[in-house]
Motif scaffolding. Structure first.
Motif, PDB file in Angstrom:
ATOM      1  N   GLY A  73       0.786  -1.222   0.000  1.00  0.00           N
ATOM      2  CA  GLY A  73       0.000   0.000   0.000  1.00  0.00           C
ATOM      3  C   GLY A  73       0.823   1.279   0.000  1.00  0.00           C
ATOM      4  O   GLY A  73       0.277   2.373  -0.158  1.00  0.00           O
ATOM      5  N   THR A  74       2.130   1.169   0.181  1.00  0.00           N
ATOM      6  CA  THR A  74       2.991   2.352   0.114  1.00  0.00           C
ATOM      7  C   THR A  74       2.841   3.001  -1.256  1.00  0.00           C
ATOM      8  O   THR A  74       2.987   2.333  -2.285  1.00  0.00           O
ATOM      9  N   THR A  75       2.548   4.299  -1.270  1.00  0.00           N
ATOM     10  CA  THR A  75       2.197   4.974  -2.520  1.00  0.00           C
ATOM     11  C   THR A  75       3.086   6.179  -2.784  1.00  0.00           C
ATOM     12  O   THR A  75       3.348   6.987  -1.892  1.00  0.00           O
ATOM     13  N   TRP A  76       3.561   6.279  -4.025  1.00  0.00           N
ATOM     14  CA  TRP A  76       4.258   7.466  -4.504  1.00  0.00           C
ATOM     15  C   TRP A  76       3.348   8.172  -5.493  1.00  0.00           C
ATOM     16  O   TRP A  76       2.730   7.534  -6.335  1.00  0.00           O
ATOM     17  N   ARG A  77       3.232   9.494  -5.368  1.00  0.00           N
ATOM     18  CA  ARG A  77       2.366  10.267  -6.250  1.00  0.00           C
ATOM     19  C   ARG A  77       3.166  11.338  -6.984  1.00  0.00           C
ATOM     20  O   ARG A  77       4.010  12.002  -6.369  1.00  0.00           O
ATOM     21  N   ASN A  78       2.859  11.504  -8.246  1.00  0.00           N
ATOM     22  CA  ASN A  78       3.431  12.598  -9.023  1.00  0.00           C
ATOM     23  C   ASN A  78       2.482  13.783  -8.889  1.00  0.00           C
ATOM     24  O   ASN A  78       1.597  13.994  -9.722  1.00  0.00           O
ATOM     25  N   LEU A  92      -8.110   8.573  -8.190  1.00  0.00           N
ATOM     26  CA  LEU A  92      -6.836   8.115  -7.646  1.00  0.00           C
ATOM     27  C   LEU A  92      -7.027   6.998  -6.631  1.00  0.00           C
ATOM     28  O   LEU A  92      -6.317   5.983  -6.668  1.00  0.00           O
ATOM     29  N   GLU A  93      -7.990   7.154  -5.735  1.00  0.00           N
ATOM     30  CA  GLU A  93      -8.208   6.125  -4.711  1.00  0.00           C
ATOM     31  C   GLU A  93      -8.622   4.801  -5.328  1.00  0.00           C
ATOM     32  O   GLU A  93      -8.135   3.744  -4.914  1.00  0.00           O
ATOM     33  N   ASP A  94      -9.498   4.845  -6.312  1.00  0.00           N
ATOM     34  CA  ASP A  94      -9.945   3.614  -6.964  1.00  0.00           C
ATOM     35  C   ASP A  94      -8.798   2.927  -7.691  1.00  0.00           C
ATOM     36  O   ASP A  94      -8.624   1.698  -7.599  1.00  0.00           O
ATOM     37  N   GLU A  95      -8.007   3.722  -8.418  1.00  0.00           N
ATOM     38  CA  GLU A  95      -6.906   3.139  -9.189  1.00  0.00           C
ATOM     39  C   GLU A  95      -5.800   2.622  -8.280  1.00  0.00           C
ATOM     40  O   GLU A  95      -5.207   1.572  -8.554  1.00  0.00           O
ATOM     41  N   ILE A  96      -5.518   3.345  -7.212  1.00  0.00           N
ATOM     42  CA  ILE A  96      -4.485   2.901  -6.276  1.00  0.00           C
ATOM     43  C   ILE A  96      -4.897   1.577  -5.618  1.00  0.00           C
ATOM     44  O   ILE A  96      -4.084   0.656  -5.485  1.00  0.00           O
ATOM     45  N   GLU A  97      -6.155   1.462  -5.238  1.00  0.00           N
ATOM     46  CA  GLU A  97      -6.644   0.215  -4.645  1.00  0.00           C
ATOM     47  C   GLU A  97      -6.529  -0.948  -5.634  1.00  0.00           C
ATOM     48  O   GLU A  97      -6.099  -2.054  -5.277  1.00  0.00           O
ATOM     49  N   HIS A  98      -6.890  -0.679  -6.884  1.00  0.00           N
ATOM     50  CA  HIS A  98      -6.819  -1.716  -7.927  1.00  0.00           C
ATOM     51  C   HIS A  98      -5.374  -2.153  -8.152  1.00  0.00           C
ATOM     52  O   HIS A  98      -5.069  -3.352  -8.233  1.00  0.00           O
ATOM     53  N   GLU A  99      -4.457  -1.181  -8.251  1.00  0.00           N
ATOM     54  CA  GLU A  99      -3.062  -1.515  -8.536  1.00  0.00           C
ATOM     55  C   GLU A  99      -2.364  -2.139  -7.337  1.00  0.00           C
ATOM     56  O   GLU A  99      -1.452  -2.940  -7.504  1.00  0.00           O
ATOM     57  N   GLN A 100      -2.817  -1.804  -6.126  1.00  0.00           N
ATOM     58  CA  GLN A 100      -2.242  -2.469  -4.955  1.00  0.00           C
ATOM     59  C   GLN A 100      -2.576  -3.960  -4.979  1.00  0.00           C
ATOM     60  O   GLN A 100      -1.727  -4.801  -4.665  1.00  0.00           O
TER      61      GLN A 100
END
Length: 206
Positions: A73-78, A92-100
């Motif tokens: 779940g560690t996330t880097w954001r541009n 962003l939240e939906d995509e981050i959850e999917h990619e995690q």
């Protein structure tokens, strides 16, 4: 110009050994980072394992990384790109959850039921086949720090000078062989930059 990822790894291994940094374990970023990481781990006589992150692409342009998330779940954001594209928090939240989830599944597949990786107090070297936007590398470096590593170094054969400068500020040591001003893509500096399959990458861990 590197012949292929193995050649790049052998050259990188020699440079890392000359730098005389302390390394307890090498972590390759799948898939392309593992053929580079294998010669480095062998040269240093340390274990090779994986650290996994998955890119979050921009709407309609999945190759444009606006963020990257590691398996924990560690996330880097541009943030500058996110602002420029005016992306919503919901997207962003939906995509981050999917990619995690995708990163977690890849980690489980690559580690094949081995015990959880314990990096507490270890000197870790993260290796990839190159730096373009650096999204996955930034997320992986942060993930290793969050896991309690004593130090985090990174090593790549080639990369964008701008990204390399940013990464250098995030790690304890960066080993990079080439920072060409004419950088457009990692693949332009390899004679053979064929896609690495999961099976090929996993075989390098054994």
């Amino acid at each position: 110009m590197f012949t292929d990822r193995t050649d790049a790894g052998e050259q990188l291994a020699a440079a890392v050994r000359r730098s005389d940094i302390e390394v307890d374990i090498v972590l390759g970023i799948p898939r392309g980072g593992l053929p580079v990481a294998r010669p480095v781990a062998d040269a240093l006589s340390v274990p090779l394992d994986v650290v996994v992150a998955s890119k979050v692409g921009a709407p309609g342009n999945p190759e444009l990384a606006v963020a990257a998330v590691a398996d924990d779940g560690t996330t880097w954001r541009n943030d500058s790109l996110i602002g420029k594209l005016d992306l919503t928090t919901g997207y962003l939240e939906d995509e981050i959850e999917h990619e995690q989830r995708a990163a977690r599944q890849k980690r489980e597949r690559y580690r094949e039921g081995r015990p959880p990786l314990d990096l507490t107090g270890k000197h870790v070297l993260v290796v990839d086949d190159g730096l373009a936007t650096g999204a996955t590398m930034f997320a992986c470096v942060e993930r290793v720090r969050e896991a309690g590593a004593a130090s985090v170094a990174a090593a790549v054969p080639v990369g964008s000078p701008r990204t390399a400068d940013q990464l250098e500020r995030q790690v304890d040591h960066l080993e990079i062989l080439e920072r060409p001003r004419s950088f457009r893509a990692v693949g332009q500096f390899f004679r053979d930059f064929s896609q690495v399959t999961d099976e090929e990458a996993m075989a390098l861990l054994n």
